[in-house]
Design an enzyme around this catalytic site. Structure first.
Site, PDB file in Angstrom:
ATOM      1  CG  LEU A   9      -1.835  -1.201   1.403  1.00  0.00           C
ATOM      2  CD1 LEU A   9      -2.845  -0.939   2.515  1.00  0.00           C
ATOM      3  CD2 LEU A   9      -2.543  -1.592   0.119  1.00  0.00           C
ATOM      4  N   GLY A  12      -1.229   6.585  -0.009  1.00  0.00           N
ATOM      5  CA  GLY A  12      -1.534   7.656   0.951  1.00  0.00           C
ATOM      6  C   GLY A  12      -0.857   8.980   0.621  1.00  0.00           C
ATOM      7  NE  ARG A  16       0.531  10.697   9.704  1.00  0.00           N
ATOM      8  CZ  ARG A  16       0.296   9.438  10.085  1.00  0.00           C
ATOM      9  NH1 ARG A  16       0.432   9.093  11.347  1.00  0.00           N
ATOM     10  NH2 ARG A  16      -0.033   8.520   9.195  1.00  0.00           N
ATOM     11  N   GLY A  78      -8.689   5.236   2.842  1.00  0.00           N
ATOM     12  CA  GLY A  78      -8.174   4.409   3.933  1.00  0.00           C
ATOM     13  C   GLY A  78      -7.545   3.112   3.438  1.00  0.00           C
ATOM     14  CE1 TYR A 101      -1.062  -1.324   5.502  1.00  0.00           C
ATOM     15  CE2 TYR A 101      -0.447  -0.325   7.590  1.00  0.00           C
ATOM     16  CZ  TYR A 101      -1.375  -0.979   6.806  1.00  0.00           C
ATOM     17  OH  TYR A 101      -2.604  -1.283   7.318  1.00  0.00           O
ATOM     18  CG  ASP A 103       4.339   3.907   6.144  1.00  0.00           C
ATOM     19  OD1 ASP A 103       4.190   2.682   6.313  1.00  0.00           O
ATOM     20  OD2 ASP A 103       3.578   4.758   6.639  1.00  0.00           O
ATOM     21  CD  GLU A 155      -5.477   2.195  13.235  1.00  0.00           C
ATOM     22  OE1 GLU A 155      -4.542   3.012  13.171  1.00  0.00           O
ATOM     23  OE2 GLU A 155      -5.307   0.972  13.048  1.00  0.00           O
ATOM     24  CG  ASN A 353      32.317  20.751 -13.717  1.00  0.00           C
ATOM     25  OD1 ASN A 353      32.318  21.787 -13.052  1.00  0.00           O
ATOM     26  ND2 ASN A 353      31.580  19.715 -13.401  1.00  0.00           N
ATOM     27  CB  ALA A 390      52.115  26.670  -7.870  1.00  0.00           C
TER      28      ALA A 390
HETATM   29  C1  UD1 Z   1      -1.281   2.170   9.993  1.00  0.00           C
HETATM   30  C2  UD1 Z   1      -2.266   1.224  10.697  1.00  0.00           C
HETATM   31  C3  UD1 Z   1      -1.867   1.129  12.179  1.00  0.00           C
HETATM   32  C4  UD1 Z   1      -0.433   0.672  12.288  1.00  0.00           C
HETATM   33  C5  UD1 Z   1       0.507   1.539  11.472  1.00  0.00           C
HETATM   34  C6  UD1 Z   1       1.883   0.889  11.386  1.00  0.00           C
HETATM   35  C7  UD1 Z   1      -4.435   1.374   9.571  1.00  0.00           C
HETATM   36  C8  UD1 Z   1      -5.808   1.926   9.630  1.00  0.00           C
HETATM   37  N1  UD1 Z   1      -3.627   1.711  10.573  1.00  0.00           N
HETATM   38  O1  UD1 Z   1      -1.456   3.457  10.526  1.00  0.00           O
HETATM   39  O2  UD1 Z   1      -2.713   0.218  12.852  1.00  0.00           O
HETATM   40  O3  UD1 Z   1      -0.040   0.674  13.651  1.00  0.00           O
HETATM   41  O4  UD1 Z   1       0.038   1.691  10.124  1.00  0.00           O
HETATM   42  O5  UD1 Z   1       2.816   1.689  10.768  1.00  0.00           O
HETATM   43  O6  UD1 Z   1      -4.119   0.612   8.664  1.00  0.00           O
HETATM   44  N2  UD1 Z   1      -2.539   4.111   2.329  1.00  0.00           N
HETATM   45  C9  UD1 Z   1      -3.166   3.925   1.106  1.00  0.00           C
HETATM   46  N3  UD1 Z   1      -4.394   4.452   0.913  1.00  0.00           N
HETATM   47  C10 UD1 Z   1      -5.060   5.151   1.872  1.00  0.00           C
HETATM   48  C11 UD1 Z   1      -4.426   5.330   3.127  1.00  0.00           C
HETATM   49  C12 UD1 Z   1      -3.161   4.795   3.320  1.00  0.00           C
HETATM   50  O7  UD1 Z   1      -2.593   3.290   0.224  1.00  0.00           O
HETATM   51  O8  UD1 Z   1      -6.189   5.593   1.610  1.00  0.00           O
HETATM   52  C13 UD1 Z   1      -1.178   3.554   2.515  1.00  0.00           C
HETATM   53  C14 UD1 Z   1      -0.142   4.620   2.836  1.00  0.00           C
HETATM   54  O9  UD1 Z   1       0.489   5.074   1.646  1.00  0.00           O
HETATM   55  C15 UD1 Z   1       0.835   3.893   3.753  1.00  0.00           C
HETATM   56  C16 UD1 Z   1      -0.019   2.809   4.388  1.00  0.00           C
HETATM   57  O10 UD1 Z   1      -1.187   2.690   3.632  1.00  0.00           O
HETATM   58  O11 UD1 Z   1       1.881   3.287   3.038  1.00  0.00           O
HETATM   59  C17 UD1 Z   1      -0.351   3.134   5.839  1.00  0.00           C
HETATM   60  O12 UD1 Z   1      -1.062   4.346   5.909  1.00  0.00           O
HETATM   61  P1  UD1 Z   1      -0.761   5.402   7.059  1.00  0.00           P
HETATM   62  O13 UD1 Z   1      -1.657   6.562   6.849  1.00  0.00           O
HETATM   63  O14 UD1 Z   1       0.699   5.664   7.151  1.00  0.00           O
HETATM   64  O15 UD1 Z   1      -1.268   4.592   8.320  1.00  0.00           O
HETATM   65  P2  UD1 Z   1      -0.834   4.787   9.834  1.00  0.00           P
HETATM   66  O16 UD1 Z   1      -1.587   5.922  10.403  1.00  0.00           O
HETATM   67  O17 UD1 Z   1       0.622   4.802   9.959  1.00  0.00           O
HETATM   68 CA    CA Z   2       2.339   4.858   8.504  1.00  0.00          CA
END
Ligand code: UD1
Ligand code: CA
Length: 415
Positions: A9, A12, A16, A78, A101, A103, A155, A353, A390
């Site tokens: 995924l 997002g 932040r 989400g 994920y 990230d 959450e 350069n 030099a």
């Molecule tokens: C999420 C989890 C949380 C967990 C944490 C771990 C959910 C609801 N929550 O929270 O339980 O502890 O990760 O790091 O899953 N993304 C999409 N589409 C969207 C929203 C998000 O693809 O509509 C992707 C983002 O790009 C990201 C990942 O999902 O890579 C997680 O989303 P993020 O918003 O970072 O979730 P957290 O608040 O960190």
């Molecule tokens: Ca995250």
């Protein structure tokens, strides 16, 4: 690995981060964050991989390898909705669905392998990678029933004060029996403060149906950090940097002060080379054996140092090849150059350069002796064994012959 499909995924917005750069393209040790997740899946031998893109998808696409399937999440509703967007690409697939994920760049294949094994051996409907964090804030918390079975993930934004005290967190790394997930995901509602469809709600839905949810608690807590802010990014860079330094140290590279040495992910350094403090070595640089680099040296992209090269203090090198036994012991700038073997480059040497329009090359052949403070207005060529006095300025398009000595401003032939 057979019968496994991985969905990453990455749709997002990453608000932040407070940045216009998509979150998953922010670099960690010279490599976009998402590349670590892609690489991990490859190392696990999972062939069937789908990346879900949304926010700035066109920008991110360019960084993905061609064999990866892409699903597009149209509205960012989400994590459950993101996974849903990938389902049409999964028609006919039966087996284990691994959700990652994008990230989580610090995650290692060993940990994920352990999770998949635990999931498959026990035939769970879903299995979560969890961890106990000293500071769990920001993460979803794991709620367990009186038999210690997982019943729900709450959450952070929805948790009450008692739930916030729970240290066991959802890392976001999960696997599902695909058919179980499909039926659960259809029941997820956006009844929460963010009005998002949370994938984590699938856990409670499965639990209520009497399904068993497995967990694997990892002790590798730094692996599971999600990068959400610039502060997280800085921390993740630091962890990755330590891992990279360790690999070089184990291969016989000397690093005088790991605390002030920055080496990008794909840098190659030969045995018995020594890196002195306050040195930055960027992605793609290759350093041979027995080289001495730094202190205060900046080696940028396209730099190759062959064996026994000395690149000393306050020196920047970019897009240049430096052949064996050449010495650049002191401050200077070398860009777009090819410097032969056993050349001596004096202090303060600069390759000019850039002429305002294009970057031009400086070629210096074997055993040339470059006097202190020489400026090369590129393009220039310096022959074998040639000498520059030099403080001289070698003007544009000069072609100094072998063994010729030049000096002055502009430089003229002496003998
Ligand atoms: C999420 C989890 C949380 C967990 C944490 C771990 C959910 C609801 N929550 O929270 O339980 O502890 O990760 O790091 O899953 N993304 C999409 N589409 C969207 C929203 C998000 O693809 O509509 C992707 C983002 O790009 C990201 C990942 O999902 O890579 C997680 O989303 P993020 O918003 O970072 O979730 P957290 O608040 O960190
Ligand atoms: Ca995250």
């Amino acid at each position: 690995m057979k019968n496994i499909c991985c969905v990453i995924l990455a749709a997002g917005e990453g608000t932040r981060m407070k940045s216009r750069v998509p979150k998953v393209l922010h670099p960690i040790c010279g490599r976009p964050m998402i590349a670590y997740t892609i690489d991990l899946v490859k190392k696990l031998g999972i062939k069937n991989t789908i990346v879900v893109l949304g926010h700035k998808e066109r920008e991110i696409r360019k960084y993905l390898p061609p064999n990866i399937k892409i699903a597009v999440q149209k509205k960012l509703l989400g994590t459950a909705d993101a996974l849903k967007s990938a389902l049409s690409l999964l028609k006919g697939f039966k087996g284990t669905l691994l959700v990652l994920y994008a990230d989580n760049p610090l995650l290692t294949p060993e940990t994920v392998k352990g999770l998949l094994k635990h999931h498959r051996e026990n035939n769970f409907s879903a299995t979560l990678l969890t961890a106990n964090l000293e500071n769990p804030s920001g993460y979803g918390r794991i709620l367990r029933d009186k038999y210690n079975c997982v019943r729900k993930i709450v959450e952070e934004g929805e948790a009450n004060d008692f739930e916030k005290e729970i240290k066991e967190i959802n890392t976001g790394i999960m696997c599902f029996a695909k058919d179980k997930l499909i039926s659960a995901i259809a029941k997820i509602r956006a009844h929460n403060k963010k009005k998002e469809y949370y994938l984590t709600d699938a856990v409670e839905i499965l639990y209520k149906k009497g399904e068993i949810i497995g967990t694997l608690k990892t002790k590798q807590t730094d692996e599971v950090w999600g990068v959400n802010s610039q502060e997280d990014l800085a921390k993740a860079n630091n962890v990755m940097r330590q891992r990279i330094l360790k690999i070089h140290l184990e291969r016989g590279v000397g690093i005088k002060d790991p605390a002030t040495t920055f080496i990008d992910w794909d840098v190659k350094i030969g045995q018995d080379s020594v890196i002195y403090p306050f040195t930055v070595i960027e992605s793609g640089v290759k350093i041979g054996r027995r080289c001495l680099v730094g202190p205060f040296c900046h080696l940028r992209e396209g730099t190759i140092l062959k064996d026994d090269v000395v690149a000393g203090n306050f020196l920047e090198i970019v897009r240049s090849h430096i052949l064996d036994k050449t010495l650049l012991k002191h401050f200077g700038y070398i860009g777009d150059s090819r410097i032969g073997k056993k050349v001596n480059i004096g202090a303060g040497t600069v390759t000019a350069n850039f002429d305002g329009g294009r970057k031009n090359r400086t070629i210096i052949k074997d055993r040339a002796f470059i006097g202190s403070d020489t400026v090369f207005i590129a393009p220039v060529k310096i022959g074998k064994g040639a000498i520059t006095g030099a403080g001289c300025v070698i003007t544009k398009n000069s072609n100094i012959g072998d063994k010729v000595t030049v000096a002055g401003v502009p430089a003229k032939i002496l003998r």
